[in-house]
Design a protein around this motif. Structure first.
Motif, PDB file in Angstrom:
ATOM      1  N   UNK A 199       0.835  -1.207   0.000  1.00 37.50           N
ATOM      2  CA  UNK A 199       0.000   0.000   0.000  1.00 37.50           C
ATOM      3  C   UNK A 199       0.870   1.258   0.000  1.00 37.50           C
ATOM      4  N   UNK A 200       1.965   1.235   0.768  1.00 32.83           N
ATOM      5  CA  UNK A 200       2.873   2.388   0.770  1.00 32.83           C
ATOM      6  C   UNK A 200       3.458   2.592  -0.615  1.00 32.83           C
ATOM      7  N   UNK A 210       2.193   1.933  -3.368  1.00 35.51           N
ATOM      8  CA  UNK A 210       1.196   2.489  -4.295  1.00 35.51           C
ATOM      9  C   UNK A 210       0.993   3.991  -4.068  1.00 35.51           C
ATOM     10  N   UNK A 211       1.656   4.506  -3.025  1.00 32.50           N
ATOM     11  CA  UNK A 211       1.583   5.941  -2.770  1.00 32.50           C
ATOM     12  C   UNK A 211       0.619   6.304  -1.654  1.00 32.50           C
ATOM     13  N   UNK A 212       0.285   5.315  -0.814  1.00 32.66           N
ATOM     14  CA  UNK A 212      -0.644   5.591   0.285  1.00 32.66           C
ATOM     15  C   UNK A 212       0.108   6.215   1.456  1.00 32.66           C
ATOM     16  N   UNK A 213      -0.592   7.061   2.194  1.00 28.87           N
ATOM     17  CA  UNK A 213      -0.027   7.593   3.431  1.00 28.87           C
ATOM     18  C   UNK A 213      -0.084   6.474   4.485  1.00 28.87           C
ATOM     19  N   UNK A 248      -3.988   5.227   5.560  1.00 30.16           N
ATOM     20  CA  UNK A 248      -4.675   4.231   4.715  1.00 30.16           C
ATOM     21  C   UNK A 248      -3.922   2.902   4.616  1.00 30.16           C
ATOM     22  N   UNK A 249      -2.584   2.961   4.750  1.00 23.99           N
ATOM     23  CA  UNK A 249      -1.817   1.718   4.680  1.00 23.99           C
ATOM     24  C   UNK A 249      -2.014   0.862   5.929  1.00 23.99           C
ATOM     25  N   UNK A 303       5.268  10.269  -0.006  1.00 25.58           N
ATOM     26  CA  UNK A 303       4.076   9.865  -0.761  1.00 25.58           C
ATOM     27  C   UNK A 303       4.202  10.285  -2.225  1.00 25.58           C
ATOM     28  N   UNK A 324       4.515   7.810  -5.560  1.00 23.35           N
ATOM     29  CA  UNK A 324       3.517   7.863  -6.645  1.00 23.35           C
ATOM     30  C   UNK A 324       4.192   8.032  -8.006  1.00 23.35           C
ATOM     31  N   UNK A 372      -6.853   6.565  -2.509  1.00 25.18           N
ATOM     32  CA  UNK A 372      -5.840   7.351  -1.780  1.00 25.18           C
ATOM     33  C   UNK A 372      -5.559   8.685  -2.467  1.00 25.18           C
TER      34      UNK A 372
END
Lengths: 253, 218
Positions: free
Chosen positions: A160-161, A163-166, A169-170, B73, B77, B103
């Protein structure tokens, strides 16, 4: 209170023969529990006598400041014990103290404002003790669940991290799971109240001569307050603690 | 143009040295294959590039700026990462594919999902399926698809075809190669020597945490 229910010292002395039954079983069955049993009975008697006298002294003190100080002391001890279950959680003691204190304060405020109890030591201290110790057990479970999930579900959190999650949400699934773990024992015991067991408070009141119909009112109140304190404390502790599993660069430690 | 620059990178974990003094430049549009024996530090190398770990020493520069100057973040991305073992979360495939949109607080772009499903030879109806019921190959392709919903500038792949059959391996190779041709920089860790030379323009060999060889293929 029904005066007929008072236990005399001689009655207690006769009742102590029940300990002998346990000792005989241990001796003849070679369980090796005789020493252990005697120590536990001795400790129970000494601890309870001391607590009895302390409570008698405390209940005699009418100062609200003293009562508040005692509640804070109980909260600190509970927080200290809960924090021991989450040794890898930074500021575990502070997080536990704040969570238990807020949970207990909200619950006690509702009980006081509704007129269910008065801010008198003989009411606030036992009730405070019940909710604080219940919150302590819940936080211990929450911390253990958080620690094991952040270890077992490392790949999921990292996915999840990546994928760019904070970090929130992770970690959301893990946080929710931990809150659930903290709350479930209280919910389960509420479900079986009166069916599997008559809870301690209700049993105590009935033994003391209070009518069962009146005793259940107290028990219902206890069930409500335990549920609310556990929910508030577990929620706060998990949301405050999860960040400690990450470093400043939002990487899993 | 240098896109990613590793300057004297070392990584230690529990007093064990995993990567030692790695320096490397990766140009925009490169297709770099990374090979080396098991335990040589290849996966750690990719995790450092994905900013899931930080080097114990040295620094990583992305587009002229130190990794530490970016918000983690934003950086992640821009850099897609796919692990060797696909990790699907939630209950259904849909939970996984909606996560990157969730997200970013965006609505799911179904056209994009559909296009990628057809690229990876996945049935669109799979979206409602329970993740537990998927085969290893399906899981890996969904994990890849999930990373590509928002096109990354660099795509890091850690032995992603090791659990796939020949047909699906060729399919994934084709999708990645076509992405590379459109400008995405690719860093692919593989055990398969044939695969490592097939599309890549550079080949890096890592052994015992050090760069053993750096080869230009095309």
């Amino acid at each position: 209170m029904n005066p007929g229910t008072t236990i005399s010292i001689s009655s207690l002395f006769i009742a102590s023969s029940l300990v002998v039954v346990s000792l005989l079983f241990s001796y003849f069955q070679k369980l090796g529990l005789e020493k252990e049993t005697l120590i536990s009975v001795g400790r129970a008697i000494i601890q309870l006598v001391i607590v009895g006298y302390i409570l008698e002294y405390i209940f005699g003190q009418k100062s609200p400041v003293f009562t508040t100080f005692l509640l804070a002391f109980m909260t600190f001890n509970a927080a200290y014990n809960a924090a021991k279950r989450g040794k890898n959680i930074r500021n575990g003691l502070l997080i536990s103290f704040v969570s238990i204190a807020v949970g207990a304060m909200i619950t006690l405020s509702v009980l006081l404002l509704s007129g269910a109890i008065q801010y008198e030591p003989f009411q606030v201290i036992p009730i405070g003790g019940m909710i604080i110790s219940n919150a302590m057990v819940a936080l211990g479970l929450c911390y253990r669940q958080l620690s094991s999930d952040f270890k077992d579900k490392r790949d999921e959190v990292e996915a999840k991290l990546a994928l760019g999650a904070d970090v929130l949400p992770a970690s959301l699934e893990i946080i929710r799971g931990a809150i659930r773990t903290g709350m479930l024992p209280t919910i389960d015991s509420a479900k079986t109240l009166g069916i599997v067991a008559l809870p301690g408070m209700m049993t105590g009141l009935i033994l003391a001569g209070v009518s069962p119909v009146m005793a259940i009112r107290y028990q219902i109140m206890v069930t409500f307050m335990l549920l609310s304190t556990t929910a508030i404390a577990s929620f706060m502790a998990c949301y405050l603690a999860y960040r400690t599993f990450f470093n400043q660069r939002k990487q899993l430690i | 143009m240098v896109l990613l620059k590793l300057q004297n990178i070392s990584y230690q974990s529990e007093n064990k040295s995993i990567l030692k003094n790695i320096s490397l430049k990766i140009d925009a549009g490169d297709y770099l294959s990374i090979v080396g024996p098991s335990g040589s530090g290849k996966s750690t190398f990719l995790k450092l590039c994905a900013h899931l770990l930080s080097p114990t020493e040295g620094k990583i520069i992305f587009k002229g700026k130190d990794f530490r100057q970016y918000s983690p973040i934003d950086l992640r991305r821009k850099i897609g990462y796919c692990a060797q073992t696909p990790c699907l979360f939630g209950d259904t495939v849909e939970d996984n594919l909606s996560f990157p949109y969730l997200i970013r607080k965006e609505k799911v772009n179904l056209t994009r999902v559909q296009t990628l499903c057809s690229d990876f030879n996945l049935d669109f109806a799979l979206l409602k399926k329970d993740v537990q019921s998927l085969s290893g190959g399906e899981k890996q392709r969904i994990a890849l698809l999930r990373t590509l919903l928002f096109l990354p500038e660099i795509f890091l792949l850690d032995e992603v075809t090791s659990a796939l059959d020949v047909t699906n391996t060729l399919l994934v190779e084709k999708v990645i190669s076509s992405l590379n041709q459109k400008g995405t920089t690719v860093l692919w860790v593989t055990h398969n020597l044939e695969q490592s030379r097939k599309y890549a323009n550079k080949l890096l060999t890592i052994e015992n945490g050090e760069i053993k060889a750096e080869e230009v293929l095309k």
